[in-house]
Write an enzyme that holds these catalytic residues in place. Structure first.
Site, mmCIF file in Angstrom:
data_model
loop_
_atom_site.group_PDB
_atom_site.id
_atom_site.type_symbol
_atom_site.label_atom_id
_atom_site.label_comp_id
_atom_site.label_asym_id
_atom_site.label_seq_id
_atom_site.Cartn_x
_atom_site.Cartn_y
_atom_site.Cartn_z
ATOM 1 N N VAL A 60 42.563 -39.565 -91.773
ATOM 2 C CA VAL A 60 42.989 -38.161 -91.692
ATOM 3 C C VAL A 60 43.815 -37.940 -90.436
ATOM 4 C CG1 VAL A 60 42.210 -35.789 -91.439
ATOM 5 C CG2 VAL A 60 41.018 -37.338 -93.022
ATOM 6 N N CYS B 109 34.529 -40.144 -99.005
ATOM 7 C CA CYS B 109 34.437 -38.677 -99.067
ATOM 8 C C CYS B 109 33.480 -38.140 -100.126
ATOM 9 C CB CYS B 109 35.828 -38.102 -99.286
ATOM 10 S SG CYS B 109 36.899 -38.409 -97.889
HETATM 11 C C1 UDX Z 1 39.003 -37.648 -102.302
HETATM 12 C C2 UDX Z 1 39.676 -36.349 -102.726
HETATM 13 O O1 UDX Z 1 40.505 -36.603 -103.856
HETATM 14 C C3 UDX Z 1 40.549 -35.820 -101.594
HETATM 15 O O2 UDX Z 1 41.136 -34.581 -101.953
HETATM 16 C C4 UDX Z 1 39.661 -35.626 -100.364
HETATM 17 O O3 UDX Z 1 40.444 -35.170 -99.270
HETATM 18 C C5 UDX Z 1 39.008 -36.945 -99.989
HETATM 19 O O4 UDX Z 1 38.249 -37.451 -101.099
HETATM 20 P P1 UDX Z 1 39.626 -40.172 -102.040
HETATM 21 O O5 UDX Z 1 38.174 -40.325 -101.675
HETATM 22 O O6 UDX Z 1 40.655 -40.844 -101.204
HETATM 23 O O7 UDX Z 1 40.015 -38.588 -102.073
HETATM 24 O O8 UDX Z 1 39.776 -40.787 -103.493
HETATM 25 P P2 UDX Z 1 40.011 -40.204 -104.948
HETATM 26 O O9 UDX Z 1 41.346 -40.626 -105.387
HETATM 27 O O10 UDX Z 1 39.656 -38.796 -105.014
HETATM 28 O O11 UDX Z 1 38.899 -41.057 -105.779
HETATM 29 C C6 UDX Z 1 37.540 -40.911 -105.420
HETATM 30 C C7 UDX Z 1 36.720 -41.794 -106.339
HETATM 31 O O12 UDX Z 1 36.761 -41.286 -107.666
HETATM 32 C C8 UDX Z 1 37.207 -43.235 -106.396
HETATM 33 O O13 UDX Z 1 36.087 -44.100 -106.430
HETATM 34 C C9 UDX Z 1 37.967 -43.288 -107.717
HETATM 35 O O14 UDX Z 1 37.956 -44.590 -108.301
HETATM 36 C C10 UDX Z 1 37.151 -42.322 -108.555
HETATM 37 N N1 UDX Z 1 37.924 -41.715 -109.642
HETATM 38 C C11 UDX Z 1 38.994 -40.924 -109.342
HETATM 39 C C12 UDX Z 1 37.518 -41.917 -110.957
HETATM 40 O O15 UDX Z 1 36.557 -42.644 -111.217
HETATM 41 N N2 UDX Z 1 38.207 -41.331 -111.956
HETATM 42 C C13 UDX Z 1 39.290 -40.531 -111.708
HETATM 43 O O16 UDX Z 1 39.881 -40.034 -112.660
HETATM 44 C C14 UDX Z 1 39.700 -40.325 -110.361
#
Ligand code: UDX
Length: 429
Positions: free
Chosen positions: A11, A258
């Protein structure tokens, strides 16, 4: 505007570099001197596509500086953004030690009115606490506001420069004006609200997104039982603008630095306030099961995992990042190891340290085909784009067994079958 960012993690560093890109003069501070030393040499402490060029461009333009000294960092700053870690404590609450340390250090160095923005994800009520610490330590009238970020790892630079909205949590006009000035070149809605609403917005956003993913993962289990295809169902419901297509990819459960942390914090806050959170709690419970459900299906197919050799492709918690924090891959590997299997791993960039696997030395192979040599089964656990073009015939020939478990639905079932695989995927026939 002269801005200081405290913390150079995902961040802080992305925010600092992008605020410089927007024309501000930015100093990024980190108390870990070795990180700062590397940044001064142009070495990024994190893998984030596009970040190195934004950093380099703004260092060369004389808009971006790095330091580990609060004296240098705070002098003349009009806006200070706190972007330090807020990890989970053992009881699920938020460990505030880094926020409080930053508040004290800022208080010890400011001499005139300054706006301080909490960018880290912090419990509701934190801005008031940080403000009290800084005012008490410095004797200066400051305004602390809440300015949560919504950056996705792997897309963080893009997300910072093209946000859907900017949340400005404050009721102090001077602070509001200064924040609007810092973001004046960002074309998006700027939502001004009180600090507690801004702080809760961040947790509510991540809890909702995590719940949305748990919902599609729940539908995937049902789809398997009724012979439906979850990818089609996701498209079918996601085409409704009230639902939206994003975050409907079925998978092994959400991980990362997160969602798990923020859902735990939300559940802890609700428990503290005596407010039941059946939806968020259900999303959490479902996610716990989703993470090892495919490992269990593999175990059923093999009869037993004991003495079996399993190749896992993908260690990062999602594609396009080197971050393995709370990655589903780690839960899957632990399950396999605890049931007597040997695990060989391949990931384009991510590495899992032994202390994340209770001391197990995971073999990391730099090629998916080599990693699968002699394996009784292959598990795909991270949606790396380059995995989509893996030669399934070549992979089959290098592995001993014919079981391919695809937890990210990257492959076409018919093609996997043609290549000789018993193909298991999520929510599909
Ligand atoms: C997340 C939020 O999206 C972001 O807005 C916040 O600021 C921080 O947390 P991030 O943790 O980087 O971002 O990853 P993200 O792309 O959101 O994916 C989170 C998890 O969900 C991952 O394990 C990903 O594989 C999973 N995921 C995401 C799914 O299983 N299916 C999806 O459709 C999207």
């Amino acid at each position: 505007m002269k801005i200081t960012v405290i913390g150079t993690g995902y961040v802080g560093l992305v925010s600092g570099a992008c605020l410089a890109e927007l024309g501000n003069i930015v100093t990024c501070l980190d108390v870990q001197s070795e990180k700062i030393a590397k940044l001064k040499e142009g070495i990024m402490p994190i893998y984030e596509p596009g970040l190195d060029s934004v950093v380099l461009r703004n260092v060369q333009a004389g808009r971006l500086f790095f330091t580990d000294s609060y004296e240098d960092a705070i002098l003349g700053a009009e806006l200070i953004s706190i972007a330090v870690g807020t990890p989970s404590a053992d009881d699920g609450s938020v460990d505030m030690q880094y926020i409080e340390a930053a508040a004290r250090d800022i208080g010890a160095h400011i001499t005139e009115y300054t706006v301080i923005a909490d960018k880290s994800t912090v419990p509701v009520g934190t801005a008031e606490k940080v403000e009290a610490i800084i005012r008490e330590v410095s004797g200066v009238q400051v305004d602390v506001i809440s300015n949560p970020e919504f950056l996705r790892e792997g897309h963080a630079v893009y997300d910072f420069l093209h946000p859907a909205r900017i949340i400005i949590g404050t009721t102090a006009d001077d602070a509001k004006d200064r924040m609007l000035q810092a973001y004046e070149h960002v074309d998006c809605p700027k939502l001004v609200m009180d600090r507690r609403s801004a702080e809760l917005t961040k947790y509510a956003a991540n809890s909702f997104l995590a719940t949305k993913i748990s919902f599609i993962n729940e539908m995937a289990v049902l789809a398997e039982e009724v012979g439906a295809d979850i990818s089609d169902v996701a498209l079918g419901i996601g085409s409704d603008p009230r639902i939206g297509k994003d975050f409907l990819k079925a998978g092994p459960g959400w991980g990362g630095s997160c969602f798990p942390k923020d859902v735990r914090a939300m559940r802890h806050l609700a428990k503290q306030k005596g407010v039941p959170l059946p939806v968020v709690n259900a999303a959490h419970e479902l996610n716990e099961q989703a993470r090892i459900r495919m490992a269990k299906r593999l175990e059923e197919k093999l009869g037993s995992l004991d003495q079996k050799k399993i190749a896992i492709l993908g260690l990062a918690f999602k594609g396009n990042t080197d971050d393995t924090r709370e990655s589903a891959s780690i839960e899957i590997i632990k399950y396999l190891l605890n049931h007597g299997a040997t695990v060989i791993a391949h990931d384009p960039v991510a590495v899992v340290a032994p202390n994340d696997l209770d001391g197990y030395e995971l073999a990391h192979i730099d090629c998916p085909y080599k990693a699968s040599e002699g394996a009784h089964a292959v598990i795909v656990a991270t949606e790396w784009e380059q995995f989509r073009t893996i030669d399934l015939l070549k992979l089959r020939k290098s592995s001993a067994g014919d079981l391919l478990v695809d937890t990210r639905n990257l492959f076409d079932p018919a093609r996997a079958k043609e290549a000789g695989w018993q193909y298991l995927s999520i929510g599909r026939k």
